[in-house]
Scaffold this active site. Structure first.
Site: not given
Lengths: 376, 376
Positions: B91, B166, B323
């Site tokens: 990752d 992702e 976030e």
């Protein structure tokens, strides 16, 4: 004379690999001896997945075969292979002495031991695809480095190639996703142990490892023994682990003696440079397993869980060169009069382990010169 | 209507799984259509290992079959499976915006972006054995946490369960140990892409991650698409990546357009909470591959390399709740009027990707209540 007792994978004259059991200078062909089809596999994995009662009955049958004078194949006739297909590779950091030593070197301005260290066995995932069997040469890795004193990032062969002396356990029986494995179930899941050399490029690691941990500084190669030693052959080597302070959380409390009394040594190009014992590790194997699964992560056949570098408290008992040489400042002297701060090309490293009468499979590796990409 | 074009593994009525190609609401049975034995496997791996010319000729044959009106199996009749056996899972941390946001939250007193970030694609190894296919429920993980303001270490279900949006690439053709793979060889090794939800327990991660990186805060589950989209179907989506400053080292310079113009969105329990685009990632896929192998680490069929969380610079374009909600301080409002700082039990998350006319396989997951060990 190199020892090593345990299960491994071998082949003869280019035939398909199969499972064998090594004792001394010979290998017992388990499929050939009629112990079952599972030993005709090219890895230990099918046997590992069978579980504890099959592991123990197999050992009992091997014991009878040996007693009756079964024929062994001379070791020098056998080509040996990676003993099992590695699932996930986890590397812990379970030696208090090593964590303290490394903390001092990597973070000189802070407390060496981070606040979490005594509460949980710190660990991370390594690269399972680059786990190689003892005897595989290790190409010196290339990479980026930048010391605090450097103005620019550099690229080139690592100048601080190191070893890490470790002991790892190998998972036989997996678990289901979402269901933690308790420490008391350790022996139902774990088959045996191997020695591990977790090769490390300290300069690459120091530059890359914040904030997500070691990556290229470790991923180029990790060497393990040819022979996996079953825990069942180490019953009399379980001893009390060091006291833990503070007492860990309930899921990390595991009754019984769980440290392994295994004497370890590191030989570097002909000279033994470190001697220590695995029994000094602060975190035990059942604690490592309970921790790694407490979030519901599943384990699988072939998973490899390594201890982290095993270092004692005395000089000459450290499991890495960065510790033995105090970050390279005090090179060690070899028998031929040469000195080493870190590994040089052509150096050969051999890790050995002895549990009383029984030797673990050694881990050997020789350093080959770097092959950096042309366009770098 | 959920889309998704690509290769995957399906089964019918409890039969053995086999490889199929999905278009819209149907799956083409590739073995049944006479495309070869390699599609009778229970994973994509044998096909992935064949290499680029086989991938492209297969797509051409599928194209002809579709043109001639080949019969598709209705999607609702197919049971779908993890599409490939995952080798190693890496990752990265390749979004400048995400790395900056996370640095601010995890290390409030320091520079958010660490000095190495603009010189190399920071990454680490995750747990490949807990990569699960879209639709697999995710059990809320339990673990240790300790906030700076806490006196004691706590144990219990995570209270800060998060997602990470992702995009990952899937390796088809492996490489040899000791030999770096250059960025220009990317298309010879990499077959395609999948969306990834890298579920994260922020409180567990914050307490454990120093100094070796995330472990249990991530290892409980990572979800990927059912369908792997070949790069060959994304040819017209390659665009220029953001400019890099400073210019990276030569081994990280890769000619051509390597960002992927893929629109992404996150739906949380019925409400789209984030929209962004993969083209904004600072580090490109060939750079990630060149970096991950520059030390000689080999890659293998089925290796999964994820981008790290994809966040844009505008509010509402962040790829994680930590976030989006500014560390939970500004919960987001869902369509039903409820709010979320982090995930609640029974929440369903869906990640979607669109590349022009083509949809990527979505990634779905629902949160189940925690099952902490009894003895904790």
């Amino acid at each position: 004379v190199n020892g090593g007792v345990g299960f491994g994978v071998f082949s003869l004259d280019g035939d398909e690999p199969r499972v064998g059991f090594r004792v001394g200078h010979g290998v017992l062909d388990l499929a050939g001896a009629g112990l079952g089809d599972v030993f005709e596999a090219t890895s230990l994995n099918p046997f590992l997945a069978l579980g504890r009662s099959a592991w123990e009955s197999t050992l009992a049958r091997i014991d009878r075969l040996v007693t009756r004078g079964a024929e062994f194949i001379p070791l020098e006739q056998a080509t040996t292979h990676l003993p099992f297909v590695v699932g996930d590779y986890v590397d812990f950091y379970s030696s208090l002495e090593h964590a303290t030593n490394l903390g001092r070197l990597f973070r000189p301005d802070a407390e060496p031991l981070l606040p979490n260290w005594r509460h949980l066995p710190v660990g991370y995932h390594g690269r399972s695809g680059t786990v190689v069997v003892s005897g595989t040469p290790v190409v010196r890795p290339c990479g980026q480095t930048k010391r605090p004193s450097d103005d620019e990032v550099r690229f080139g062969p690592t100048r601080r190639l190191d070893i890490e002396l470790e002991l790892a356990f190998v998972v036989g029986v997996g678990s289901r996703l979402g269901e933690p494995v308790s420490g008391s179930a350790f022996r139902d899941h774990v088959f045996g142990v191997v020695l591990v050399n977790d090769w490390s490029a300290r300069d690459i690691q120091a530059w890359e490892y914040q904030p997500l941990g070691p990556f290229l500084g470790k991923s180029f190669a990790t060497s393990i023994s040819i022979w996996v030693t079953p825990l069942a052959l180490l019953e009399d080597r379980f001893v009390a682990a060091p006291a833990q302070d503070p007492e860990p959380l309930p899921y990390l409390r595991v009754r019984g003696d769980w440290a392994l009394d295994i004497e370890l040594e590191v030989e570097l190009s002909g000279t033994v440079v470190s001697r220590t014992n695995a029994r000094g590790l602060y975190w035990t194997m059942p604690q490592q397993l309970a921790h790694a699964t407490v979030n519901g992560a599943s384990i699988a056949t072939g998973d490899l869980f390594a201890s982290g570098t095993i270092s004692g408290s005395e000089q000459g008992s450290e499991g890495s060169l960065i510790e033995l040489t105090r970050n390279g400042a005090h090179p060690i002297r070899l028998g031929d009069g040469s000195t080493r701060a870190f590994l040089e090309d052509d150096d050969e490293v051999i890790l050995r382990g002895r549990a009383g009468e029984l030797e673990l499979g050694e881990v050997r590796g020789t350093i080959l010169p770097a092959r950096c990409p042309r366009n770098s």
